[in-house]
Design an enzyme around this catalytic site. Structure first.
Site, short mmCIF file in Angstrom:
data_model
loop_
_atom_site.label_atom_id
_atom_site.label_comp_id
_atom_site.label_asym_id
_atom_site.label_seq_id
_atom_site.Cartn_x
_atom_site.Cartn_y
_atom_site.Cartn_z
N ASP A 224 0.83 -1.19 0.00
CA ASP A 224 0.00 0.00 0.00
C ASP A 224 0.87 1.25 0.00
O ASP A 224 1.86 1.35 0.74
CB ASP A 224 -0.89 -0.02 1.25
CG ASP A 224 -1.85 1.15 1.31
OD1 ASP A 224 -2.71 1.25 0.42
OD2 ASP A 224 -1.72 1.97 2.25
N GLU B 76 1.63 -0.42 -5.04
CA GLU B 76 0.69 0.65 -5.36
C GLU B 76 1.49 1.94 -5.51
O GLU B 76 1.94 2.53 -4.53
CB GLU B 76 -0.35 0.82 -4.26
CG GLU B 76 -1.35 1.92 -4.59
CD GLU B 76 -2.21 2.36 -3.42
OE1 GLU B 76 -3.31 2.88 -3.66
OE2 GLU B 76 -1.77 2.21 -2.26
#
Length: 534
Positions: A196, A253
Site C-alpha cells: 500500500d 501501489e
C-alpha cells in the site's frame, strides 16, 4: 533469481474486499469463512489469485488500513486458523492468495504510537514517527491538514487520517518490524504481497513546506525506497513452495504522473510488479487509451518487472459509473462529480464496461479485477451521510463523496437485501442498493450477462496461445477504433465512434461485448477475432 515465466506475469487476480465479499455470520460484515464458502465461484470465474485487502486488528477508522497489529487477524474476520484454512482451500483450487501490507502508517491504537503518546517530547519512542514542535503545510490525502497536535503541544504527521500516524522509515525499528511482518505471512503460505502507498514510505528528511510549483512532492519517490525494496525482493526470492513452485511475488501501489517517476521501481532486483492505474483515470477515447497502453508497454520493455492492468479497485468510482458520465468529468472533475451527484447513464456505462473488460483481458501481461465489476455493479452514490464510513467524506464535510459507494457488499442471490451476502436477515455494514437484477444467481442463469461475459473471456484467455504475457502490434483502422493483433492469430477491435465500422473479411468472431452486425462493429463494442492463422 526469478523463474523464466513467473506466474504473476500473466495472472488474473481478483481483488477481495473482505468486509464486503461474503459473510458467514450475523454481523453484517464479510469474513474469512464467508470468502472460503465462495471460493468455488472464483474458481469457476477462472482467476489465478485473490488479493485480500487488510484484515488485521484495527479500529476500522479507514476500513482496516489503520493497522493496530500486523501479526494477527481482526476478530470480525476470524482467526489465524481461519486465514490458514482459507489459504489451504484456495490452494486446492489452484488459487494463490495475495495480502495487503500497509507500511506507510499504522493505527493510532498501535502499541508503538500509544507508547509515543505516553512519552515526553524528545523521547525515543517518538522517533519511530514524525513528531515536531511546528507543523509544515502538508495536507492529508483525505482533506485538511496532515498534522494533528497532541496535548503536550507537539504535532504528528499523518498523510491520511489523524488515526493513521506515519512511520519514520529512517528509524531502524520500522524496517526491522516489517521484515518480521513479511516473513510471518510468507511463512503462512501467501503467494505475494501488495504494498500500500509504496512510494510514500520515506519523506524528505527536512520535511520542507510544499511549494505550488514543486516538480514532485517531498513525500513521494525518495531515493532510499529502492534499497528497501531490493531487500524485500531478496526475502521474497528466498521462499518457494511445492504447490506453487518459484519465488513469491509483490505488486506496488504507485501513483505516478510522469513515467520517469516509476522507472526506478522497475529496475532489476527491485519489485516484480508495479500497478498501472492510468487505465482507470483516462477517458473513454481511443487515442488517450492507446497513449496510456503505449506508455506502460514502453516502461516495461526490456525490464524483468511488469505492470498489471487495472480498471477498478476499492479506491475509485466503479467502472460502470465512470463510463456512464460525460467523459470530460474524467478529464476535469467537477464539484458534482466529486460530491457524487453527477448524472450517470448506467445503461451506457454498462455497455462500455463490457467492452472495457474485453480490452483489459486482451492486453499483454496480468490483470486485476475488482470484486463486483464482473457483475457490472454501478457506484452506490446514495448512501446516507450518517451511514458513510470513509474518512474522506467526513474530513471534507461531504465535498468529496469518498469511496464507500464502491465498497457496498456484493449481491449473491435473492430479491431483497442482503441479497445472499449472508444467510441471515441483517443490516450490512454499508447499505446495498436494489441490486436484485445484478445478483450472481440471476446473472449465472443469463447467457448474455456481464458475469458470463467475464467467464467466457477468462476461459478463452487461459486457452488461447496469443493471450496473457507477450506483446502486441497496433493496427490503424481509423481514429475512433482501438485495434491490435497478437500472435498467433488473435485480433482485438473496439469501436469508440458513433457509427459502425467494418470488420476484417478474413476473421471469425470469438467473443463480443455486445451484438455484432454481419460485417460491422457497432459503437462502444469490442470484439475478439480469430484470424485463422493457427
Amino acid at each position: 533469481m526469478w523463474m523464466a515465466e513467473p506466474w504473476w506475469r500473466d495472472a488474473v487476480v481478483y481483488q477481495v474486499y473482505p468486509r464486503s465479499f461474503a459473510a458467514s455470520g450475523s454481523s453484517g460484515e464479510g469474513d474469512f469463512r464467508g470468502i472460503r464458502s465462495r471460493l468455488g465461484y472464483l474458481g469457476d470465474l477462472g482467476v489465478t489469485a485473490i488479493w485480500l485487502n487488510p484484515f488485521y486488528p484495527s479500529p476500522m477508522r479507514d476500513s482496516g488500513y489503520d493497522v493496530a497489529d500486523y501479526f494477527d487477524v481482526d476478530p470480525r474476520f476470524g482467526t489465524l486458523e481461519d486465514f490458514d484454512a482459507l489459504v489451504d482451500a484456495a490452494r486446492n483450487l489452484g488459487i494463490r492468495v495475495i495480502i495487503d501490507i500497509v507500511p506507510n502508517h499504522c493505527s493510532s491504537a498501535h502499541p508503538w504510537f500509544q507508547e509515543a503518546l505516553a512519552s515526553p517530547p524528545g523521547g525515543p519512542a517518538r522517533d519511530r514517527f514524525f513528531f515536531r514542535d511546528r507543523p509544515n503545510n502538508w495536507e492529508s490525502h483525505f482533506g485538511g491538514s496532515a498534522w494533528t497536535q497532541v496535548p503536550d503541544g507537539q504535532w504528528y504527521l499523518h498523510l491520511f487520517d489523524s488515526s493513521q500516524p506515519d512511520f519514520d522509515w529512517r528509524h531502524p525499528d520500522v524496517a526491522a518490524m516489517f521484515e518480521r511482518v513479511l516473513r510471518f505471512w510468507l511463512d503462512r503460505g501467501v503467494a505475494a504481497i501488495r504494498i500500500d502507498m509504496a512510494n510514500t514510505l520515506y519523506k524528505d528528511a527536512g520535511l520542507p513546506d510544499l511549494s505550488e510549483d514543486a516538480a514532485t512532492r517531498p513525500y513521494y519517490h525518495q531515493p532510499e525506497i529502492h534499497a528497501l525494496y531490493r531487500s524485500w525482493r531478496a526475502i521474497l526470492d528466498s521462499y518457494s513452495a511445492e504447490e506453487f513452485p518459484g519465488p513469491r511475488g509483490a505488486v506496488a501501489e504507485i501513483w505516478f504522473n510522469h513515467p520517469d517517476e516509476v522507472v526506478p521501481y522497475l529496475a532489476a532486483e527491485g519489485l516484480p510488479q508495479t500497478f498501472n492505474f492510468k487505465l482507470m483515470r483516462v477517458p473513454w477515447a481511443a487515442r488517450e487509451l492507446r497513449e496510456v497502453i503505449d506508455e506502460a508497454l514502453g516502461l516495461v520493455r526490456g525490464s524483468t518487472s511488469s505492470m498489471p492492468w487495472v480498471l477498478g479497485n476499492h479506491d475509485i468510482t466503479r467502472l460502470v459509473s465512470r463510463l456512464g458520465v460525460d467523459q470530460d468529468l474524467i478529464r476535469v472533475p467537477t464539484e458534482d462529480w466529486r460530491r457524487g451527484t453527477a448524472s450517470v447513464d448506467v445503461a451506457l456505462g454498462t455497455h462500455r464496461a463490457r467492452a472495457a473488460a474485453l480490452l483489459l483481458l486482451a492486453l499483454p501481461g496480468s490483470a486485476y479485477l475488482y470484486q463486483g465489476d464482473e457483475l457490472g455493479l454501478p457506484e452506490h452514490f446514495t448512501i446516507p451521510a450518517d451511514e458513510r464510513e470513509d474518512p474522506t467524506f467526513h474530513r471534507t464535510d461531504g465535498a468529496a463523496v469518498g469511496r464507500d459507494g464502491c465498497r457496498a457488499p456484493l449481491p449473491w442471490s435473492g430479491s431483497a437485501a442482503p441479497f445472499g451476502f449472508t444467510d441471515q436477515a441483517v443490516r450490512t455494514w454499508l447499505p446495498q442498493p436494489d441490486w436484485s437484477e445484478l445478483t450472481v444467481e440471476r446473472q449465472s442463469a443469463d447467457p448474455g450477462s456481464m458475469l458470463n461475459l467475464y467467464r467466457a473471456a477468462l476461459q478463452l484467455r487461459h486457452g488461447h496461445p496469443a493471450l496473457g504475457d507477450g506483446g502486441l502490434e497496433w493496427l490503424d483502422l481509423g481514429q475512433n477504433v482501438l485495434a491490435f493483433q497478437r500472435e498467433p492469430g488473435f485480433m482485438f477491435m473496439l469501436n469508440f465512434g458513433d457509427a459502425p465500422v467494418l470488420l476484417p473479411s478474413e476473421r471469425r468472431v470469438v467473443l463480443a461485448s455486445g451484438p455484432v452486425l454481419d460485417d460491422a462493429l457497432p459503437a462502444d463494442t469490442a470484439v475478439w477475432l480469430d484470424l485463422g492463422l493457427r
